[in-house]
Design a protein around this motif. Structure first.
Motif, short mmCIF file in Angstrom:
data_model
loop_
_atom_site.label_atom_id
_atom_site.label_comp_id
_atom_site.label_asym_id
_atom_site.label_seq_id
_atom_site.Cartn_x
_atom_site.Cartn_y
_atom_site.Cartn_z
N VAL A 159 3.86 -1.46 -1.89
CA VAL A 159 4.24 -0.16 -3.06
C VAL A 159 4.64 0.94 -2.22
N GLY A 160 4.12 1.36 -0.84
CA GLY A 160 4.42 2.58 -0.20
C GLY A 160 6.09 2.51 0.13
N LEU A 161 6.45 1.25 0.29
CA LEU A 161 8.14 1.06 0.77
C LEU A 161 8.84 1.22 -0.57
N GLY A 162 8.50 0.65 -1.60
CA GLY A 162 9.10 1.00 -2.89
C GLY A 162 9.32 2.34 -3.14
N LEU A 163 8.02 3.21 -3.44
CA LEU A 163 8.17 4.53 -3.40
C LEU A 163 8.96 5.17 -2.51
N GLY A 164 8.88 4.87 -1.35
CA GLY A 164 9.49 5.64 -0.31
C GLY A 164 11.13 5.41 -0.59
N SER A 176 2.23 10.29 -3.67
CA SER A 176 2.24 9.11 -4.67
C SER A 176 0.99 8.27 -4.63
N VAL A 177 1.15 7.41 -3.40
CA VAL A 177 0.35 6.53 -2.94
C VAL A 177 -1.21 6.83 -3.15
N VAL A 178 -1.60 8.07 -2.57
CA VAL A 178 -2.93 8.62 -2.81
C VAL A 178 -3.55 8.88 -4.09
N THR A 241 7.40 -1.44 -8.20
CA THR A 241 7.80 -0.20 -7.40
C THR A 241 9.05 -0.57 -6.34
N LEU A 242 9.14 -2.01 -5.92
CA LEU A 242 10.30 -2.27 -5.21
C LEU A 242 11.47 -2.29 -6.20
N VAL A 243 11.56 -2.79 -7.48
CA VAL A 243 12.48 -2.76 -8.31
C VAL A 243 12.87 -1.48 -8.62
#
Length: 254
Positions: A159-164, A176-178, A241-243
């Motif tokens: 999720v962090g990777l996708g949001l990044g 966003s992760v927090v 999130t990756l999409v």
């Protein structure tokens, strides 16, 4: 694809942030040892007591450390400008993000599982035969929860990777992760019943007990999702999130 994976793996293990994240996550083991010694001393004085399991109490440290690792895997390239080189080398942006996801996912799963099992094992060895509450069950009983927790940490890193990839900002993605991990589950508690518990059961912190087929009596009452459904919801988080990250990566210039 093999060449892309090799290149991304080289970048992943060549940056300091990877080792900083691992070191921070590994502090969970040390904190678990200190905590177990502390509650063991109290138990020697008072007899039995009920203390929080270290692999649960210090879990946020593991979650955030590896989620930040997932974020930095992509945002650090924007910070240094390396993303331009990456996109020249790998013009297919989907292949680039997929390679990063494979590396982050596998690495995080192995790391999280190892740290959780090490924290669990050392705390039980230190506790010995003292009755501390968290050491009254066997590894066979606790293993489903430990594995589900490792899987959820892996999902959070992805999720962090996708949001990044979507936000292109380390600070924005981490915030966003927090929010996803701590803020939104708390906000769900203010919804009118029964929606408060039904919505809360869909958030990441509450999916783990449902995947392990355990009750959520401390937070939600009985879990609303069977294990297979809870697992499907968990896997939906990184997928979505990756999409989103891929669509943002495809539309924007480096």
């Amino acid at each position: 694809m093999k060449a892309i994976l090799s290149s991304e793996w080289l970048k992943f293990r060549s940056v300091r942030s990877t080792y900083h994240a691992i070191g921070t996550a590994a502090l969970m083991v040390l904190l678990g040892v200190v905590w177990t010694f502390y509650v063991s001393t109290l138990a020697d004085q008072r007899g039995t007591l009920r203390a929080a399991a270290p692999e649960e109490g210090f879990l946020p440290l593991l979650q955030l450390s590896l989620a930040v690792l997932g974020v930095l895997t992509i945002t650090s390239e924007y910070t240094t400008g390396m993303i331009r080189t990456s996109l020249v080398t790998v013009p297919k942006r989907g292949a680039l993000l997929l390679a990063k996801a494979e590396i982050v996912g596998l690495f995080t799963l192995v790391t999280a599982t190892s740290i959780l099992l090490l924290t669990y094992t050392t705390s039980r060895l230190i506790a010995n035969d003292r009755r501390l509450g968290f050491n009254e069950t066997t590894l066979a009983d606790d293993l489903p929860m430990l594995l589900a927790t490792a899987l959820s940490v892996t999902a959070l890193a992805l999720v962090g990777l996708g949001l990044g990839a979507a936000i292109r900002s380390t600070a924005g993605a981490v915030v966003s992760v927090v929010a996803l991990l701590f803020v939104l589950p708390g906000v769900a508690n203010y919804l009118p019943p029964p929606w408060n518990t039904r919505v809360a059961s869909l958030f990441l912190p509450n999916l783990v007990p449902q995947i392990a087929d355990q009750r959520l009596s401390s937070r939600l009452g009985d879990g609303f999702l069977p294990p297979w459904a809870a697992l499907a919801v968990l896997l939906t988080y990184p997928l979505v999130t990756l999409v989103i990250g891929y669509n943002a990566l495809k539309r924007r210039d480096a």
